[in-house]
Design an enzyme around this catalytic site. Structure first.
Site, PDB file in Angstrom:
ATOM      1  N   HIS A  34      71.444  17.156  39.169  1.00  0.00           N
ATOM      2  CA  HIS A  34      70.328  16.665  38.347  1.00  0.00           C
ATOM      3  C   HIS A  34      70.421  17.312  36.963  1.00  0.00           C
ATOM      4  O   HIS A  34      70.626  18.525  36.856  1.00  0.00           O
ATOM      5  CB  HIS A  34      68.993  17.024  39.009  1.00  0.00           C
ATOM      6  CG  HIS A  34      67.824  16.510  38.228  1.00  0.00           C
ATOM      7  ND1 HIS A  34      67.458  15.182  38.243  1.00  0.00           N
ATOM      8  CD2 HIS A  34      66.982  17.121  37.356  1.00  0.00           C
ATOM      9  CE1 HIS A  34      66.431  15.011  37.426  1.00  0.00           C
ATOM     10  NE2 HIS A  34      66.126  16.163  36.875  1.00  0.00           N
TER      11      HIS A  34
ATOM     12  N   ILE B 212      67.200   6.030  46.066  1.00  0.00           N
ATOM     13  CA  ILE B 212      66.526   7.094  46.816  1.00  0.00           C
ATOM     14  C   ILE B 212      66.776   6.875  48.300  1.00  0.00           C
ATOM     15  O   ILE B 212      66.730   5.746  48.794  1.00  0.00           O
ATOM     16  CB  ILE B 212      65.025   7.132  46.438  1.00  0.00           C
ATOM     17  CG1 ILE B 212      64.905   7.630  44.995  1.00  0.00           C
ATOM     18  CG2 ILE B 212      64.237   8.040  47.392  1.00  0.00           C
ATOM     19  CD1 ILE B 212      63.503   7.712  44.455  1.00  0.00           C
ATOM     20  N   LEU B 213      67.090   7.947  48.995  1.00  0.00           N
ATOM     21  CA  LEU B 213      67.455   7.843  50.413  1.00  0.00           C
ATOM     22  C   LEU B 213      66.278   8.274  51.284  1.00  0.00           C
ATOM     23  O   LEU B 213      65.542   9.204  50.938  1.00  0.00           O
ATOM     24  CB  LEU B 213      68.688   8.708  50.678  1.00  0.00           C
ATOM     25  CG  LEU B 213      69.935   8.244  49.898  1.00  0.00           C
ATOM     26  CD1 LEU B 213      70.975   9.342  49.821  1.00  0.00           C
ATOM     27  CD2 LEU B 213      70.523   6.974  50.523  1.00  0.00           C
TER      28      LEU B 213
ATOM     29  N   THR C  80      81.410  10.061  35.432  1.00  0.00           N
ATOM     30  CA  THR C  80      82.054  11.223  34.812  1.00  0.00           C
ATOM     31  C   THR C  80      81.977  12.445  35.735  1.00  0.00           C
ATOM     32  O   THR C  80      82.874  13.282  35.723  1.00  0.00           O
ATOM     33  CB  THR C  80      81.428  11.559  33.442  1.00  0.00           C
ATOM     34  OG1 THR C  80      80.051  11.869  33.606  1.00  0.00           O
ATOM     35  CG2 THR C  80      81.595  10.418  32.462  1.00  0.00           C
TER      36      THR C  80
ATOM     37  N   MET D 258      72.062   6.133  42.094  1.00  0.00           N
ATOM     38  CA  MET D 258      70.715   5.726  41.688  1.00  0.00           C
ATOM     39  C   MET D 258      69.958   5.019  42.810  1.00  0.00           C
ATOM     40  O   MET D 258      69.460   3.921  42.615  1.00  0.00           O
ATOM     41  CB  MET D 258      70.807   4.793  40.481  1.00  0.00           C
ATOM     42  CG  MET D 258      71.538   5.370  39.306  1.00  0.00           C
ATOM     43  SD  MET D 258      70.621   6.691  38.552  1.00  0.00           S
ATOM     44  CE  MET D 258      69.374   5.731  37.753  1.00  0.00           C
TER      45      MET D 258
END
Ligand code: GRF
Length: 205
Positions: A112, A95-96, A15, A93
């Site tokens: 966030h 984590i880098l 969205t 979703m």
């Protein structure tokens, strides 16, 4: 004027991606152009949204890459070969690593669903964020757009918008209100802000 080249990284319903697509159409985003959508999950409805909007979309699955490093290398290859200048994480979703975020310093932003530094960091994703806010009893929550660095939800804040919590809220009603009243508004605004800065910095160099 050559617009800033944007990639949107997604994992789910998309969205926020839709809000970005709509904002580009309506001219709220005028300095940037969504050139690529990347999902880390082949079932992400966001991929359909990209297709419907005529935006090239790719799917890179970590498991198939074999490791986090191989996954990020493929991602970097894809982003760089498309000349991407701004990366927008919209419900992404995964984590880098520091290596990845360091490669695109101040060029990755994330949305966030709380007012950082409340209810953020490891484990605070999706409905958990809103459950925690209700449990704590805060009366105001909201959304935050921030730069992405190696610390989950730890980069510098770019934009925030507050949303009231109502007495009968459930995590689901609160999630919906935070999206409608904050996320879908500030993510496109921040994307325009950063895109305009990228264009300006091109002119200087
Ligand atoms: C949003 O709540 C966003 O803040 C969070 O993940 C959710 C993604 O929703 N990071 P959608 O895929 O954009 O609908």
């Amino acid at each position: 004027m050559l617009k800033a080249r944007i990639a949107v990284l997604v994992s789910g319903g998309g969205t926020n991606l839709q809000a970005l697509i709509d904002a580009e159409k309506s001219g709220i985003i005028k300095s940037g152009e969504i050139r690529l959508v990347v999902a880390n999950n082949s079932r992400a409805y966001a991929l359909t949204r990209a297709e419907l909007a005529g935006i090239p979309a790719e799917c890179i699955i970590k498991k198939e890459c074999g490791s986090q490093e191989a996954f990020e290398n493929r991602l970097i290859e894809l982003l760089d070969s498309n000349g991407i200048e701004l990366i927008v994480l919209a419900g992404f979703m995964s984590i880098l690593s520091e290596k990845f975020t360091g490669h695109y310093k101040n060029r990755i932003i994330n949305i966030h669903p709380s007012l950082i530094p409340s209810f953020c960091g490891k484990g605070f994703y999706g409905l958990h964020v809103h459950e925690a806010a209700l449990e704590y009893g805060v009366k105001v929550t909201g959304a935050t757009v921030h730069f992405v660095n190696e610390i989950p939800d730890g980069g510098k804040i770019i934009m925030q918008k507050a949303v009231d919590i109502l007495p009968d809220d459930t995590p689901e009603t609160l999630q919906k209100r935070v999206m409608e009243q904050a996320e879908w508004i500030i993510l496109p605004k921040a994307t325009e802000l950063l895109s305009a800065e990228i264009i300006k910095s091109r002119e200087k160099s």
